[in-house]
Design a protein around this motif. Structure first.
Motif, mmCIF file in Angstrom:
data_model
loop_
_atom_site.group_PDB
_atom_site.id
_atom_site.type_symbol
_atom_site.label_atom_id
_atom_site.label_comp_id
_atom_site.label_asym_id
_atom_site.label_seq_id
_atom_site.Cartn_x
_atom_site.Cartn_y
_atom_site.Cartn_z
ATOM 1 N N ALA A 140 -6.832 -7.087 54.469
ATOM 2 C CA ALA A 140 -7.975 -7.814 53.904
ATOM 3 C C ALA A 140 -9.206 -7.480 54.737
ATOM 4 C CB ALA A 140 -7.721 -9.316 53.909
ATOM 5 N N LYS A 141 -10.130 -6.732 54.159
ATOM 6 C CA LYS A 141 -11.330 -6.342 54.892
ATOM 7 C C LYS A 141 -12.260 -7.540 55.083
ATOM 8 C CE LYS A 141 -13.676 -4.577 50.768
ATOM 9 N NZ LYS A 141 -14.489 -5.727 50.535
ATOM 10 N N LYS A 142 -13.138 -7.415 56.040
ATOM 11 C CA LYS A 142 -14.107 -8.470 56.332
ATOM 12 C C LYS A 142 -15.003 -8.702 55.114
ATOM 13 C CE LYS A 142 -17.660 -9.757 59.637
ATOM 14 N NZ LYS A 142 -18.382 -9.406 60.839
ATOM 15 N N ILE A 143 -15.281 -9.964 54.830
ATOM 16 C CA ILE A 143 -16.150 -10.313 53.704
ATOM 17 C C ILE A 143 -17.584 -9.958 54.072
ATOM 18 C CG2 ILE A 143 -17.045 -12.227 52.303
ATOM 19 C CD1 ILE A 143 -14.316 -13.594 52.769
ATOM 20 N N THR A 144 -18.233 -9.194 53.200
ATOM 21 C CA THR A 144 -19.601 -8.758 53.466
ATOM 22 C C THR A 144 -20.606 -9.806 53.006
ATOM 23 O OG1 THR A 144 -19.887 -7.691 51.325
ATOM 24 C CG2 THR A 144 -18.928 -6.342 53.094
ATOM 25 N N ARG A 145 -21.815 -9.666 53.449
ATOM 26 C CA ARG A 145 -22.901 -10.562 53.042
ATOM 27 C C ARG A 145 -23.111 -10.495 51.526
ATOM 28 N NH1 ARG A 145 -28.078 -11.092 56.721
ATOM 29 N NH2 ARG A 145 -26.323 -10.852 58.123
ATOM 30 N N GLU A 146 -22.958 -9.298 50.974
ATOM 31 C CA GLU A 146 -23.130 -9.126 49.525
ATOM 32 C C GLU A 146 -22.036 -9.874 48.754
ATOM 33 O OE1 GLU A 146 -25.337 -6.322 51.729
ATOM 34 O OE2 GLU A 146 -23.150 -6.456 51.705
ATOM 35 N N GLU A 147 -20.804 -9.865 49.275
ATOM 36 C CA GLU A 147 -19.704 -10.566 48.606
ATOM 37 C C GLU A 147 -19.851 -12.083 48.701
ATOM 38 O OE1 GLU A 147 -15.866 -7.706 49.023
ATOM 39 O OE2 GLU A 147 -16.731 -8.464 50.893
ATOM 40 N N ALA A 148 -20.535 -12.566 49.724
ATOM 41 C CA ALA A 148 -20.740 -14.002 49.901
ATOM 42 C C ALA A 148 -21.880 -14.523 49.030
ATOM 43 C CB ALA A 148 -21.025 -14.310 51.371
ATOM 44 N N ALA A 149 -22.699 -13.625 48.506
ATOM 45 C CA ALA A 149 -23.868 -14.028 47.705
ATOM 46 C C ALA A 149 -23.440 -14.616 46.365
ATOM 47 C CB ALA A 149 -24.773 -12.827 47.472
ATOM 48 N N LEU A 150 -24.104 -15.685 45.969
ATOM 49 C CA LEU A 150 -23.840 -16.314 44.679
ATOM 50 C C LEU A 150 -24.545 -15.539 43.575
ATOM 51 C CD1 LEU A 150 -24.314 -20.039 45.720
ATOM 52 C CD2 LEU A 150 -22.162 -18.863 45.233
ATOM 53 N N ASP A 151 -23.833 -15.334 42.482
ATOM 54 C CA ASP A 151 -24.378 -14.656 41.309
ATOM 55 C C ASP A 151 -24.642 -15.727 40.253
ATOM 56 O OD1 ASP A 151 -24.897 -13.253 38.989
ATOM 57 O OD2 ASP A 151 -23.155 -11.939 39.157
ATOM 58 N N PRO A 205 -20.592 -18.404 35.340
ATOM 59 C CA PRO A 205 -20.405 -19.807 34.942
ATOM 60 C C PRO A 205 -20.295 -20.730 36.167
ATOM 61 C CG PRO A 205 -18.803 -18.375 33.849
ATOM 62 C CD PRO A 205 -19.521 -17.545 34.860
ATOM 63 N N ALA A 206 -20.682 -21.988 35.989
ATOM 64 C CA ALA A 206 -20.690 -22.962 37.077
ATOM 65 C C ALA A 206 -19.322 -23.084 37.749
ATOM 66 C CB ALA A 206 -21.146 -24.320 36.562
ATOM 67 N N GLU A 207 -18.257 -23.101 36.969
ATOM 68 C CA GLU A 207 -16.915 -23.246 37.540
ATOM 69 C C GLU A 207 -16.579 -22.058 38.455
ATOM 70 O OE1 GLU A 207 -12.391 -24.421 36.227
ATOM 71 O OE2 GLU A 207 -13.688 -23.519 34.718
ATOM 72 N N GLU A 208 -16.974 -20.864 38.047
ATOM 73 C CA GLU A 208 -16.725 -19.678 38.872
ATOM 74 C C GLU A 208 -17.539 -19.749 40.174
ATOM 75 O OE1 GLU A 208 -16.896 -14.837 38.454
ATOM 76 O OE2 GLU A 208 -16.602 -16.043 36.641
ATOM 77 N N LEU A 209 -18.782 -20.200 40.087
ATOM 78 C CA LEU A 209 -19.598 -20.375 41.294
ATOM 79 C C LEU A 209 -18.972 -21.410 42.221
ATOM 80 C CD1 LEU A 209 -23.173 -20.366 39.729
ATOM 81 C CD2 LEU A 209 -22.201 -18.632 41.242
ATOM 82 N N HIS A 210 -18.487 -22.489 41.635
ATOM 83 C CA HIS A 210 -17.831 -23.538 42.414
ATOM 84 C C HIS A 210 -16.634 -22.973 43.167
ATOM 85 C CE1 HIS A 210 -16.364 -27.544 43.400
ATOM 86 N NE2 HIS A 210 -15.194 -27.209 42.895
ATOM 87 N N HIS A 211 -15.794 -22.198 42.502
ATOM 88 C CA HIS A 211 -14.625 -21.596 43.134
ATOM 89 C C HIS A 211 -15.032 -20.587 44.206
ATOM 90 C CE1 HIS A 211 -12.021 -22.645 39.403
ATOM 91 N NE2 HIS A 211 -12.225 -23.679 40.201
ATOM 92 N N HIS A 212 -16.095 -19.851 43.965
ATOM 93 C CA HIS A 212 -16.609 -18.884 44.938
ATOM 94 C C HIS A 212 -17.014 -19.608 46.223
ATOM 95 C CE1 HIS A 212 -18.462 -14.962 45.923
ATOM 96 N NE2 HIS A 212 -19.376 -15.689 46.555
#
Length: 73
Positions: A36-47, A51-58
């Protein structure tokens, strides 16, 4: 959050309780192991187009660390 803090406080006592039972270690299977590679700043960014539920899970998936983020402006 409160749940995280509560579980962190309980973990030490529970670990000592389990270790006092002298459990037999079981090696973890090497089958299906992936890196499992380190989570990047780009991967942590909210899109915000998601949908709201997907953002919530993120957000939950990145909490408490490294945390989700977004740029304003």
């Amino acid at each position: 959050g409160q749940l995280h803090d509560h579980l962190a406080a309980e973990a030490g006592a529970l670990l000592l309780e389990v270790l006092a039972q002298n459990p037999t270690p079981v090696p973890q299977s090497a089958e299906g192991v992936t890196y499992a590679k380190k989570i990047t700043r780009e991967e942590a960014a909210l899109d915000w187009s998601k949908p709201a539920e997907e953002l919530h899970h993120h957000i939950l998936g990145l909490s408490p660390s490294p945390g989700a983020s977004f740029k304003l402006g």
